[in-house]
Design a protein around this motif. Structure first.
Motif, mmCIF file in Angstrom:
data_model
loop_
_atom_site.group_PDB
_atom_site.id
_atom_site.type_symbol
_atom_site.label_atom_id
_atom_site.label_comp_id
_atom_site.label_asym_id
_atom_site.label_seq_id
_atom_site.Cartn_x
_atom_site.Cartn_y
_atom_site.Cartn_z
ATOM 1 N N ASP A 4 0.808 -1.221 0.000
ATOM 2 C CA ASP A 4 0.000 0.000 0.000
ATOM 3 C C ASP A 4 0.838 1.266 0.000
ATOM 4 O OD1 ASP A 4 -2.317 -1.539 0.086
ATOM 5 O OD2 ASP A 4 -2.264 -1.652 2.279
ATOM 6 N N PHE A 5 2.127 1.135 -0.305
ATOM 7 C CA PHE A 5 3.031 2.283 -0.218
ATOM 8 C C PHE A 5 3.463 2.720 -1.615
ATOM 9 C CE2 PHE A 5 7.411 3.903 -0.029
ATOM 10 C CZ PHE A 5 7.246 4.967 0.827
ATOM 11 N N ARG A 6 3.476 4.024 -1.838
ATOM 12 C CA ARG A 6 3.938 4.579 -3.111
ATOM 13 C C ARG A 6 4.431 6.002 -2.876
ATOM 14 N NH1 ARG A 6 5.584 2.556 -7.637
ATOM 15 N NH2 ARG A 6 3.855 1.073 -7.538
ATOM 16 N N VAL A 7 5.557 6.349 -3.510
ATOM 17 C CA VAL A 7 6.095 7.712 -3.416
ATOM 18 C C VAL A 7 6.213 8.289 -4.815
ATOM 19 C CG1 VAL A 7 8.118 9.107 -2.855
ATOM 20 C CG2 VAL A 7 7.334 7.395 -1.254
ATOM 21 N N LEU A 8 5.764 9.520 -5.001
ATOM 22 C CA LEU A 8 5.913 10.257 -6.253
ATOM 23 C C LEU A 8 6.794 11.464 -5.988
ATOM 24 C CD1 LEU A 8 2.206 10.247 -7.496
ATOM 25 C CD2 LEU A 8 3.995 8.609 -8.036
ATOM 26 N N LEU A 9 7.731 11.721 -6.898
ATOM 27 C CA LEU A 9 8.637 12.866 -6.764
ATOM 28 C C LEU A 9 8.429 13.787 -7.955
ATOM 29 C CD1 LEU A 9 10.978 14.184 -5.201
ATOM 30 C CD2 LEU A 9 12.548 12.838 -6.618
ATOM 31 N N THR A 10 8.094 15.050 -7.671
ATOM 32 C CA THR A 10 7.768 16.008 -8.725
ATOM 33 C C THR A 10 8.618 17.260 -8.594
ATOM 34 O OG1 THR A 10 5.467 15.239 -8.606
ATOM 35 C CG2 THR A 10 5.891 17.277 -9.819
ATOM 36 N N PRO A 11 9.296 17.692 -9.678
ATOM 37 C CA PRO A 11 10.008 18.980 -9.634
ATOM 38 C C PRO A 11 9.008 20.124 -9.512
ATOM 39 C CG PRO A 11 10.734 17.635 -11.504
ATOM 40 C CD PRO A 11 9.498 16.990 -10.957
ATOM 41 N N VAL A 12 9.366 21.116 -8.742
ATOM 42 C CA VAL A 12 8.508 22.283 -8.539
ATOM 43 C C VAL A 12 9.140 23.469 -9.263
ATOM 44 C CG1 VAL A 12 7.522 23.856 -6.844
ATOM 45 C CG2 VAL A 12 7.697 21.406 -6.324
ATOM 46 N N GLU A 13 8.432 23.972 -10.281
ATOM 47 C CA GLU A 13 8.952 25.111 -11.043
ATOM 48 C C GLU A 13 8.915 26.401 -10.236
ATOM 49 O OE1 GLU A 13 10.396 24.943 -13.919
ATOM 50 O OE2 GLU A 13 10.011 22.810 -14.251
ATOM 51 N N ALA A 14 7.832 26.604 -9.508
ATOM 52 C CA ALA A 14 7.695 27.826 -8.707
ATOM 53 C C ALA A 14 6.605 27.608 -7.671
ATOM 54 C CB ALA A 14 7.344 29.016 -9.591
ATOM 55 N N THR A 15 6.654 28.412 -6.618
ATOM 56 C CA THR A 15 5.618 28.373 -5.597
ATOM 57 C C THR A 15 5.366 29.791 -5.088
ATOM 58 O OG1 THR A 15 5.006 27.485 -3.420
ATOM 59 C CG2 THR A 15 7.342 27.862 -3.812
ATOM 60 N N VAL A 16 4.112 30.085 -4.801
ATOM 61 C CA VAL A 16 3.725 31.399 -4.291
ATOM 62 C C VAL A 16 3.016 31.196 -2.962
ATOM 63 C CG1 VAL A 16 2.339 33.469 -4.711
ATOM 64 C CG2 VAL A 16 3.482 32.318 -6.624
ATOM 65 N N PRO A 17 3.442 31.895 -1.911
ATOM 66 C CA PRO A 17 4.542 32.865 -1.873
ATOM 67 C C PRO A 17 5.904 32.180 -1.984
ATOM 68 C CG PRO A 17 3.729 32.468 0.335
ATOM 69 C CD PRO A 17 2.802 31.731 -0.584
ATOM 70 N N ARG A 18 6.905 32.966 -2.346
ATOM 71 C CA ARG A 18 8.243 32.421 -2.451
ATOM 72 C C ARG A 18 8.704 31.910 -1.093
ATOM 73 N NH1 ARG A 18 10.972 37.360 -5.923
ATOM 74 N NH2 ARG A 18 9.785 37.027 -7.850
ATOM 75 N N PRO A 19 9.279 30.729 -1.072
ATOM 76 C CA PRO A 19 9.682 30.179 0.229
ATOM 77 C C PRO A 19 10.957 30.817 0.745
ATOM 78 C CG PRO A 19 10.311 28.672 -1.514
ATOM 79 C CD PRO A 19 9.556 29.793 -2.179
ATOM 80 N N ASP A 20 10.985 31.065 2.055
ATOM 81 C CA ASP A 20 12.239 31.457 2.680
ATOM 82 C C ASP A 20 13.107 30.215 2.813
ATOM 83 O OD1 ASP A 20 11.373 34.090 3.013
ATOM 84 O OD2 ASP A 20 10.325 33.557 4.880
ATOM 85 N N LYS A 21 14.384 30.439 2.986
ATOM 86 C CA LYS A 21 15.269 29.300 3.196
ATOM 87 C C LYS A 21 14.868 28.623 4.494
ATOM 88 C CE LYS A 21 20.104 27.925 3.423
ATOM 89 N NZ LYS A 21 21.514 28.380 3.400
ATOM 90 N N PRO A 22 14.469 27.331 4.434
ATOM 91 C CA PRO A 22 13.970 26.680 5.634
ATOM 92 C C PRO A 22 15.063 26.506 6.676
ATOM 93 C CG PRO A 22 14.273 25.076 3.882
ATOM 94 C CD PRO A 22 14.504 26.419 3.285
ATOM 95 N N GLU A 23 14.672 26.706 7.925
ATOM 96 C CA GLU A 23 15.604 26.512 9.029
ATOM 97 C C GLU A 23 15.541 25.055 9.472
ATOM 98 O OE1 GLU A 23 17.690 28.634 10.260
ATOM 99 O OE2 GLU A 23 17.040 30.285 8.974
ATOM 100 N N PRO A 24 16.718 24.425 9.660
ATOM 101 C CA PRO A 24 16.689 23.044 10.140
ATOM 102 C C PRO A 24 16.110 22.944 11.530
ATOM 103 C CG PRO A 24 18.930 23.927 10.163
ATOM 104 C CD PRO A 24 18.060 24.935 9.478
ATOM 105 N N ASN A 25 15.533 21.829 11.817
ATOM 106 C CA ASN A 25 14.905 21.612 13.107
ATOM 107 C C ASN A 25 15.977 21.444 14.183
ATOM 108 O OD1 ASN A 25 13.111 21.081 15.114
ATOM 109 N ND2 ASN A 25 12.712 18.968 14.506
ATOM 110 N N ASP A 26 15.960 22.325 15.197
ATOM 111 C CA ASP A 26 16.976 22.285 16.244
ATOM 112 C C ASP A 26 16.526 21.517 17.469
ATOM 113 O OD1 ASP A 26 18.733 23.824 14.741
ATOM 114 O OD2 ASP A 26 17.848 25.707 15.465
#
Length: 336
Positions: free
Chosen positions: A67-89
């Motif tokens: 019952d497991f499946r993973v799909l990987l899709t390139p993202v051309e753009a997203t709105v709003p523009r994402p900030d650089k994510p901070e790693p979880n501390d």
């Protein structure tokens, strides 16, 4: 920042564990929803460099489940523009993930390579067109037309796939790439032979062109060019930078030397034909040797330890073979 959308479909009771896995990484956003069949779909927007590590962890836990499946899709753009994510501390009892590699994931590389070795109708049509364009450009000494044949470059994909298959120890992909290389080259030789025979029949000397004769000369600079271009091509391949690959196609063209060799052979210039073959072999050796080394230095490895062990043996054998061929080539050049 290049982004990828990971869509994971799994049993409902696996959702919490999936979110726990991705929590270690720099996730831009995540969503989940219930599917009609009772399973859960978890969508994760992440930095493209971290997809390989996430996919490896998910596969190690859930790949065997039906019952497991993973799909990987390139993202051309997203709105709003994402900030650089901070790693979880937040502290956790688990080992922190290694810094992400500066390339696209192994699965994306494999998919690209596999799509380039499909020896079907479109592949042979591309070889036919590229061979004809190269032959016409060479006979007319038309640089623009020759560059057009270089950019089509049907043999570059199978050679990159062969190098990746060697790096991963993937025999199935290696066989496909080898068949695509040999069959494509054989078909190009037949097309060039027919074209050369035709223009000879109508009274035109296929060896009179300066462009044909220029590819009947090979030196140490050509060896360095082939190695450097193969390295650049492999780097562009790992970053999915198709624009850079165009430059590599022009720098280390495979078909024009092969077509020149056939035209020289048809014209009775057997020694010069041998020199053109030597230039073609130089380019093939340079591309494959430098591509395998570049893939290894980029950290491309199979997921499991037993696959990695097999891949190391395959890579050692391949690098040794290519280096031996390169030494033989340099020895031949020194004799000339």
């Amino acid at each position: 920042m290049a982004l990828r959308l990971i869509e994971c479909v799994a049993p409902a009771d696996a959702e919490e564990h999936i979110l726990e896995i991705v929590r270690k990484y720099s996730v831009v956003a995540q969503w989940s929803r219930q599917l009609a069949d009772g399973r859960r779909e978890v969508q994760i927007l992440v930095d493209a460099r971290e997809t390989e590590s996430i996919l490896d962890e998910l596969e190690s836990y859930y790949a065997a489940g039906p019952d497991f499946r993973v799909l990987l899709t390139p993202v051309e753009a997203t709105v709003p523009r994402p900030d650089k994510p901070e790693p979880n501390d937040e502290p956790s009892g688990e080992e922190e993930p290694a810094p992400p590699p500066d390339r696209i994931s192994r699965e994306e590389l494999y998919t690209q390579a596999e799509s380039g070795v499909g020896a079907g109708r479109s592949y042979y049509l591309t070889v036919l067109l590229s061979s004809l364009v190269a032959a016409i450009g060479l006979v007319r000494s038309d640089t623009a037309v020759i560059i057009g044949a270089m950019v089509i470059a049907p043999l570059l994909g199978p050679n990159m796939a062969l190098a990746l298959a060697t790096t991963l120890g993937d025999e199935k992909l290696a066989r496909k790439a080898f068949v695509a290389n040999v069959s494509g080259l054989g078909f190009a030789v037949l097309v060039s032979l027919a074209f050369g025979s035709f223009i000879l029949l109508i009274g035109h000397d296929p060896t009179a062109s300066e462009s044909v004769l220029a590819r009947a000369s090979v030196g140490y600079a050509d060896v360095i060019l082939a190695l450097a271009s193969g390295c650049a091509g492999a780097l562009a391949f790992t970053k999915n930078a198709s624009g850079t690959l165009v430059g590599v196609m022009v720098a280390v063209a495979l078909l024009p030397p092969a077509v020149s060799a056939v035209l020289l052979f048809v014209g009775g210039e057997f020694r010069l034909a041998g020199q053109a073959v030597l230039l073609f072999v130089t380019n093939v050796i340079g591309v494959n040797l430098s591509a395998v080394c570049t893939f290894l230095l980029s950290g491309i490895r199979p997921r499991t330890w037993w696959e990695a062990d097999r891949a190391r043996r395959a890579s050692r054998r391949a690098i040794t073979a290519w280096i031996l061929l390169l030494i033989i080539l340099v020895a031949i050049l020194s004799l000339d």
